[in-house]
Design a protein around this motif. Sequence first.
Motif, mmCIF file in Angstrom:
data_model
loop_
_atom_site.group_PDB
_atom_site.id
_atom_site.type_symbol
_atom_site.label_atom_id
_atom_site.label_comp_id
_atom_site.label_asym_id
_atom_site.label_seq_id
_atom_site.Cartn_x
_atom_site.Cartn_y
_atom_site.Cartn_z
ATOM 1 N N ALA A 108 62.568 44.217 95.161
ATOM 2 C CA ALA A 108 61.195 43.983 94.339
ATOM 3 C C ALA A 108 60.051 44.283 95.272
ATOM 4 O O ALA A 108 59.818 43.582 96.286
ATOM 5 C CB ALA A 108 60.976 42.876 93.473
ATOM 6 N N LEU A 109 59.260 45.255 94.929
ATOM 7 C CA LEU A 109 58.187 45.779 95.909
ATOM 8 C C LEU A 109 56.720 45.432 94.815
ATOM 9 O O LEU A 109 56.818 46.063 93.706
ATOM 10 C CB LEU A 109 58.112 47.101 96.419
ATOM 11 N N SER A 144 68.179 49.627 96.229
ATOM 12 C CA SER A 144 67.544 50.261 95.293
ATOM 13 C C SER A 144 65.996 49.369 95.399
ATOM 14 O O SER A 144 65.999 48.400 96.076
ATOM 15 C CB SER A 144 68.169 50.232 93.758
ATOM 16 N N VAL A 145 65.126 49.967 94.324
ATOM 17 C CA VAL A 145 63.781 49.285 94.475
ATOM 18 C C VAL A 145 63.159 48.979 92.993
ATOM 19 O O VAL A 145 63.711 49.730 92.032
ATOM 20 C CB VAL A 145 62.736 50.070 95.366
ATOM 21 N N VAL A 146 62.794 48.064 92.781
ATOM 22 C CA VAL A 146 62.064 47.680 91.728
ATOM 23 C C VAL A 146 60.334 47.628 91.997
ATOM 24 O O VAL A 146 60.032 46.659 92.630
ATOM 25 C CB VAL A 146 62.178 46.276 91.175
ATOM 26 N N LEU A 147 59.868 48.360 91.810
ATOM 27 C CA LEU A 147 58.512 48.689 92.284
ATOM 28 C C LEU A 147 57.480 48.224 91.021
ATOM 29 O O LEU A 147 57.516 48.653 89.639
ATOM 30 C CB LEU A 147 58.159 50.240 92.391
ATOM 31 N N VAL A 148 56.556 47.387 91.186
ATOM 32 C CA VAL A 148 55.737 46.708 90.191
ATOM 33 C C VAL A 148 54.446 46.940 90.614
ATOM 34 O O VAL A 148 53.856 46.833 91.710
ATOM 35 C CB VAL A 148 56.081 44.945 90.107
ATOM 36 N N ASP A 149 53.723 47.509 89.512
ATOM 37 C CA ASP A 149 52.410 47.989 89.732
ATOM 38 C C ASP A 149 51.436 46.758 90.144
ATOM 39 O O ASP A 149 51.678 45.604 89.873
ATOM 40 C CB ASP A 149 51.692 48.766 88.865
ATOM 41 N N ALA A 150 50.323 46.840 90.829
ATOM 42 C CA ALA A 150 49.489 45.712 91.682
ATOM 43 C C ALA A 150 48.976 44.773 90.265
ATOM 44 O O ALA A 150 49.069 43.693 90.476
ATOM 45 C CB ALA A 150 48.346 46.409 92.281
#
Length: 262
Positions: free
Chosen positions: A189-190, A211-217
Amino acid sequence: MQTHRALSGATVADLMSLLERDPGRPRITWYAQDGERVELSGAVLANWVSKTTNLLVEELDVAPGTRVRLDLPPHWRTLVWALAVWRCGACVVLGAHEAADVVVTDRPAEVRGPAVVGVALAPLARAFGADLPADAVDGTAVLAYADTVGWTPGTERDALALVAGGTRLSHGDLLAPGATTDAPGDRVALAADDRLAVLLQALAAWRADGSVVLVDAPTAAELRRDPGRRTAVLGPERVTVDLLVEAPTGSTTGADPAPRRD
């Protein structure tokens, strides 16, 4: 038992081959405000990267030595465009003051460059819209390009691949071990609040077959404040490494004058 593979001393072309070996497995999951969730499997990510690579080569003659400035916020589309630039053997540059041959941006009416590509960030965008200058390339045109990479120039391992402030990485450095997370198969998670960090952490996860879980700021900030919601979001995603840490105050990695870029 699932076997995880890791890359060492490889190029982004090798990385894409690795991610396609398990085509249905999520490789990017994007969370944004208003409940937006976008998931790209290995096959779908490879498809986006291939189409974008073909546009860069065929429309803009991107090749080793070409500098492509990504004037985009941290976003899943930014990851796709970065992978495509590297697939061409070219160099990603971050920062408004970096010289560039091509500028890829979500604000093409405000940006000047020898060649400008307008990228619409909306998940279902089929065209950039009326704000695209007449001499700019519409980034949604990638949809018309082939699903597999056509001809590309060979990647030169010693050529620059990434320029961001004081950071200079060659293509041989991009997938080198020793990044933030490198455990096989991790789901990371990023927080999407620093482009350079997101690029490097995503590469580290993928090179280890993760893999990545990209969360907006804004959403990442909300999750930091609400542990219950954080667990409710990241738990079903089977996150194994939670890096939703707040960006250091005054961080200048990949910095631009506009605060939203970092």
